[in-house]
Write an enzyme that holds these catalytic residues in place. Structure first.
Site, PDB file in Angstrom:
ATOM      1  N   HIS A  47       0.829  -1.203   0.000  1.00 33.92           N
ATOM      2  CA  HIS A  47       0.000   0.000   0.000  1.00 33.92           C
ATOM      3  C   HIS A  47       0.867   1.257   0.000  1.00 33.92           C
ATOM      4  CE1 HIS A  47      -2.412   3.113   2.237  1.00 33.92           C
ATOM      5  NE2 HIS A  47      -3.240   2.820   1.251  1.00 33.92           N
ATOM      6  N   GLU A  50       2.098   1.950  -3.428  1.00 36.24           N
ATOM      7  CA  GLU A  50       1.023   2.549  -4.218  1.00 36.24           C
ATOM      8  C   GLU A  50       0.948   4.056  -3.980  1.00 36.24           C
ATOM      9  OE1 GLU A  50      -3.383   3.483  -3.365  1.00 36.24           O
ATOM     10  OE2 GLU A  50      -2.969   1.362  -2.960  1.00 36.24           O
ATOM     11  N   HIS A  51       1.114   4.484  -2.723  1.00 36.69           N
ATOM     12  CA  HIS A  51       1.119   5.912  -2.412  1.00 36.69           C
ATOM     13  C   HIS A  51       2.350   6.605  -2.997  1.00 36.69           C
ATOM     14  CE1 HIS A  51      -1.975   6.975   0.809  1.00 36.69           C
ATOM     15  NE2 HIS A  51      -2.281   5.736   0.452  1.00 36.69           N
TER      16      HIS A  51
END
Length: 409
Positions: A47, A50-51
């Protein structure tokens, strides 16, 4: 127009579904890896990647990424699941090259600046705090942990404070180079898209990646665990989970229809009995989630704190009665709902693109919609009842948020 499937020499899959009557397109890179593949102690790494890719990639900083895609009226987004990650663009027809080029930069040339990473950790911690303050959201993370304790599949996608703090730029780079491997990537596009152009762009931006396959994550094992979050809210939020089926299991469609009949809409048994007849819950529904080797079949409801135990007991009773006495009329209603949901959900380029890529990731081929409809039509009453009974025959996991679960009267 029919979809087509191609594979580059290095193993990357390219899928295209041109659509008549639209002036836009959707394009995405779908990685067959997600949070369940993260190393011990680095939960939330996928995650965070992804950021961070949006903080700078290729020759663009964060501002240029936003401006370049919005200058043409498009959008660029990404999301992380437990078993896959997606980098996705929506554009007007004619801007395919920009979309593919920007997505390629995100996954192949991210900057991963250390200072930007420290700032973004604060953003992710805020996201984590928001999720924890949303009972009907966090209860599902708690259920995942209860169903798959001490296993990668049970960890939250966002991670926790300790694991987020442990992530550094080297870990981000190792994840991208180690996990985004050609055999696990699908470049898909749908809408007003030219097949020859997409293939040319795929070769130009991804054809030089070194061949390589993904390691299979450890198989998960369902457990009948419990996770109780005693913080007090106005309601108590309950999630029950039983062992479901993997997405290649022959019973996947039968369990899906049983789930819909039991708790998939306002006409379902759970909604009618818990809300309409007894007034025990405002929100109540059943759901099923499949992974490669296992799955979860579950029920969620929110009730007044002093009625939580009663709602819980009635939900389990309703499910048991449904497995024993599901009717032909209920099955047919669930079947029509499933087919309508499938077909209505595929009317736009973004949904078509996602569906196309996911079918390839799950089944290794483009599954015609007619084949899925036929599989739903083939589920008979005995199969639907058996799928429900099979799920309910084992132990169940439970998660609660909102206070102590009082005993039923």
């Amino acid at each position: 127009m029919s979809a087509s499937l191609h594979r580059l020499a290095n193993g990357i899959t390219v899928a295209i579904e041109p659509m008549d009557g639209v002036e836009t397109l959707a394009v995405g890179l779908y990685a067959d890896v997600g949070a369940r593949s993260e190393p011990e102690g680095l939960s939330g790494l996928a995650h965070m990647v992804e950021h961070m890719v949006f903080k700078g990639a290729g020759n663009r900083d964060a501002r240029a990424i936003a401006e370049d895609i919005e200058d043409v009226g498009g959008s660029l987004n990404a999301w992380t699941a437990r078993d896959h990650t997606v980098f996705h663009g929506r554009l007007l027809a004619g801007d395919l090259a920009l979309g593919v080029g920007m997505i390629a930069d995100l996954v192949r040339a991210p900057h991963f600046d250390a200072d930007e990473l420290e700032r973004e950790k604060g953003v992710v911690l805020s996201e984590l705090g928001e999720a924890r303050d949303t009972p009907d959201d966090i209860v599902f993370d708690h259920l995942q942990l209860a169903a798959f304790p001490r296993q990668p599949l049970g960890r939250p996608v966002l991670g926790d404070e300790a694991s987020i703090a442990a992530i550094d730029a080297d870990a981000l780079r190792a994840w991208v180079t180690g996990q985004y491997r050609p055999d696990g990537l699908v470049l898909a596009a749908a809408g007003k898209v030219d097949e020859a152009e997409l293939l040319r762009l795929a070769e130009a931006y991804f054809g030089d990646m070194a061949p390589g396959a993904l390691a299979t994550p450890p198989a998960a094992s369902f457990a009948a665990g419990a996770k109780h979050d005693r913080r007090r809210f106005d309601q108590i939020h309950l999630a029950l989970g039983w062992r479901g089926v993997g997405y290649r299991d022959p019973a996947v469609h039968a369990l899906s229809l049983f789930t819909t009949a039991a708790g998939g809409g306002m006409s379902s048994r759970l909604f009618q009995e818990l809300r309409e007849q007894r007034g025990l819950a405002y929100s109540v529904y059943a759901w099923a989630q499949s992974y490669a080797e296992t799955g979860l079949f579950g029920v969620y409801c929110a009730a007044q704190r002093d009625q939580g135990a009663e709602a819980l007991a009635l939900a389990e009773e309703v499910l048991a009665r449904t497995a024993e006495g599901l009717t032909e009329a209920e099955l047919e209603r669930a079947r029509v709902q499933a087919k309508a949901g499938l077909l209505m959900g595929l009317e736009g380029p973004a949904a078509r693109c996602d569906h196309l890529a996911r079918q390839i990731q799950v089944h290794g081929r483009i599954v015609p919609v007619a084949e899925t409809v036929a599989a739903l039509d083939a589920v008979n009453l005995a199969a639907a009842r058996e799928a429900g009974a099979r799920a309910l025959s084992g132990g169940r996991a439970i998660a609660t948020v909102g206070g102590k679960l009082a005993k039923a009267a």
